[in-house]
Design an enzyme around this catalytic site. Sequence first.
Site, mmCIF file in Angstrom:
data_model
loop_
_atom_site.group_PDB
_atom_site.id
_atom_site.type_symbol
_atom_site.label_atom_id
_atom_site.label_comp_id
_atom_site.label_asym_id
_atom_site.label_seq_id
_atom_site.Cartn_x
_atom_site.Cartn_y
_atom_site.Cartn_z
ATOM 1 N N PRO A 1 -5.362 -6.716 35.753
ATOM 2 C CA PRO A 1 -4.709 -6.330 37.006
ATOM 3 C C PRO A 1 -4.666 -4.830 37.251
ATOM 4 O O PRO A 1 -4.425 -4.046 36.335
ATOM 5 C CB PRO A 1 -3.290 -6.896 36.864
ATOM 6 C CG PRO A 1 -3.129 -7.246 35.436
ATOM 7 C CD PRO A 1 -4.496 -7.514 34.896
ATOM 8 N N ASN A 2 -4.917 -4.497 38.491
ATOM 9 C CA ASN A 2 -4.830 -3.124 39.015
ATOM 10 C C ASN A 2 -5.983 -2.217 38.581
ATOM 11 O O ASN A 2 -6.065 -1.070 39.008
ATOM 12 C CB ASN A 2 -3.485 -2.471 38.661
ATOM 13 C CG ASN A 2 -2.329 -3.242 39.252
ATOM 14 O OD1 ASN A 2 -2.311 -3.473 40.456
ATOM 15 N ND2 ASN A 2 -1.391 -3.672 38.430
ATOM 16 N N ARG B 1 -5.088 4.510 42.025
ATOM 17 C CA ARG B 1 -3.786 4.452 41.342
ATOM 18 C C ARG B 1 -3.619 5.644 40.392
ATOM 19 O O ARG B 1 -4.595 6.060 39.744
ATOM 20 C CB ARG B 1 -3.641 3.147 40.559
ATOM 21 C CG ARG B 1 -4.539 3.088 39.327
ATOM 22 C CD ARG B 1 -4.514 1.762 38.597
ATOM 23 N NE ARG B 1 -3.256 1.453 37.962
ATOM 24 C CZ ARG B 1 -3.147 0.748 36.828
ATOM 25 N NH1 ARG B 1 -4.229 0.295 36.209
ATOM 26 N NH2 ARG B 1 -1.976 0.487 36.329
ATOM 27 N N TYR C 1 -5.214 7.758 35.151
ATOM 28 C CA TYR C 1 -6.438 6.964 35.040
ATOM 29 C C TYR C 1 -7.686 7.660 35.582
ATOM 30 O O TYR C 1 -8.785 7.100 35.496
ATOM 31 C CB TYR C 1 -6.243 5.606 35.739
ATOM 32 C CG TYR C 1 -5.099 4.811 35.138
ATOM 33 C CD1 TYR C 1 -5.188 4.287 33.844
ATOM 34 C CD2 TYR C 1 -3.909 4.606 35.843
ATOM 35 C CE1 TYR C 1 -4.138 3.586 33.276
ATOM 36 C CE2 TYR C 1 -2.854 3.902 35.286
ATOM 37 C CZ TYR C 1 -2.967 3.393 34.004
ATOM 38 O OH TYR C 1 -1.931 2.697 33.441
ATOM 39 N N ASN D 1 -9.806 -4.951 28.788
ATOM 40 C CA ASN D 1 -8.651 -4.138 29.132
ATOM 41 C C ASN D 1 -7.732 -5.065 29.933
ATOM 42 O O ASN D 1 -7.952 -5.259 31.135
ATOM 43 C CB ASN D 1 -9.059 -2.924 29.966
ATOM 44 C CG ASN D 1 -7.855 -2.054 30.311
ATOM 45 O OD1 ASN D 1 -6.706 -2.464 30.107
ATOM 46 N ND2 ASN D 1 -8.106 -0.864 30.821
ATOM 47 N N ALA E 1 -1.575 -4.523 32.335
ATOM 48 C CA ALA E 1 -0.187 -4.782 31.932
ATOM 49 C C ALA E 1 -0.028 -6.104 31.177
ATOM 50 O O ALA E 1 0.941 -6.269 30.415
ATOM 51 C CB ALA E 1 0.719 -4.758 33.156
ATOM 52 N N GLU F 1 -10.110 -4.572 22.211
ATOM 53 C CA GLU F 1 -9.070 -4.250 23.204
ATOM 54 C C GLU F 1 -9.257 -2.800 23.606
ATOM 55 O O GLU F 1 -9.460 -1.920 22.762
ATOM 56 C CB GLU F 1 -7.686 -4.445 22.560
ATOM 57 C CG GLU F 1 -6.542 -4.007 23.451
ATOM 58 C CD GLU F 1 -5.197 -3.955 22.723
ATOM 59 O OE1 GLU F 1 -5.148 -4.280 21.509
ATOM 60 O OE2 GLU F 1 -4.213 -3.566 23.366
ATOM 61 N N HIS G 1 -7.910 0.495 26.273
ATOM 62 C CA HIS G 1 -7.032 1.089 27.288
ATOM 63 C C HIS G 1 -7.547 2.472 27.645
ATOM 64 O O HIS G 1 -7.878 3.265 26.756
ATOM 65 C CB HIS G 1 -5.590 1.173 26.784
ATOM 66 C CG HIS G 1 -5.068 -0.180 26.450
ATOM 67 N ND1 HIS G 1 -4.705 -1.084 27.421
ATOM 68 C CD2 HIS G 1 -4.936 -0.818 25.260
ATOM 69 C CE1 HIS G 1 -4.355 -2.218 26.831
ATOM 70 N NE2 HIS G 1 -4.496 -2.087 25.530
ATOM 71 N N ARG H 1 2.991 6.602 25.865
ATOM 72 C CA ARG H 1 3.620 6.347 27.173
ATOM 73 C C ARG H 1 4.938 5.571 26.978
ATOM 74 O O ARG H 1 5.544 5.668 25.926
ATOM 75 C CB ARG H 1 2.619 5.626 28.074
ATOM 76 C CG ARG H 1 1.371 6.495 28.356
ATOM 77 C CD ARG H 1 0.396 5.809 29.294
ATOM 78 N NE ARG H 1 0.970 5.593 30.604
ATOM 79 C CZ ARG H 1 0.443 4.747 31.510
ATOM 80 N NH1 ARG H 1 -0.668 4.069 31.222
ATOM 81 N NH2 ARG H 1 1.022 4.604 32.679
HETATM 82 C C1 DQA Z 1 -3.896 0.239 30.786
HETATM 83 C C2 DQA Z 1 -2.503 0.547 30.250
HETATM 84 C C3 DQA Z 1 -1.515 -0.518 30.699
HETATM 85 O O1 DQA Z 1 -0.224 -0.237 30.191
HETATM 86 C C4 DQA Z 1 -1.441 -0.559 32.212
HETATM 87 O O2 DQA Z 1 -0.574 -1.589 32.627
HETATM 88 C C5 DQA Z 1 -2.771 -0.675 32.847
HETATM 89 C C6 DQA Z 1 -3.891 0.081 32.292
HETATM 90 C C7 DQA Z 1 -4.911 1.356 30.451
HETATM 91 O O3 DQA Z 1 -6.093 1.110 30.622
HETATM 92 O O4 DQA Z 1 -4.529 2.450 30.048
HETATM 93 O O5 DQA Z 1 -2.919 -1.299 33.882
HETATM 94 O O6 DQA Z 1 -4.364 -0.946 30.186
#
Ligand code: DQA
Length: 145
Positions: free
Chosen positions: A9-10, A17, A22, A74, A77, A98, A100, A107
């Site tokens: 998501p996102n 964003r 990011y 990735n 959240a 995994e 990020h 954070r």
């Molecule tokens: C994320 C870190 C997560 O905490 C966040 O909710 C994201 C992006 C990252 O790529 O740093 O959406 O996975």
Amino acid sequence: MKVLVINGPNLNFLGIREKNIYGTQDYDSLVQMIHRKAKADGHMVTCYQSNHEGDIIDRIQQAYYDGTQGIIINPGAFTHYSYAIRDALASVEIPKIELHISDVNTREPFRQISVVADVCQDRIIGKGLNGYLIAMDRLEKLVQG
Ligand code: DQA
């Protein structure tokens, strides 16, 4: 190597964003970057993005049938609380990384929890979009065993 890159998501909102966290590159340029590397290295890559937990689970399960050899994920959240995505990842016995973009360990406390970490073989955090390229090299080594 047949690779599946999943973004949760996102992550379709990259470049829109929280640019200070990011970066300014958008999701399409991430996908292009991944495809360029895959082509150069002779890999087949599928990039999948969804904002929906169940769709991500369906795509992970599809990897069981379609000959995918490794997954880079990735989960956004969902990383921090989705036991359903964790279970889906645990179901497919292929190497999984995994990833990020940001350094989740520095954070908010809730981001420092990952329910998927121990069902993945490796973890890349805080390397920006370049992390996806690093992940492809590491995945190749894991797939080669
Ligand atoms: C994320 C870190 C997560 O905490 C966040 O909710 C994201 C992006 C990252 O790529 O740093 O959406 O996975």
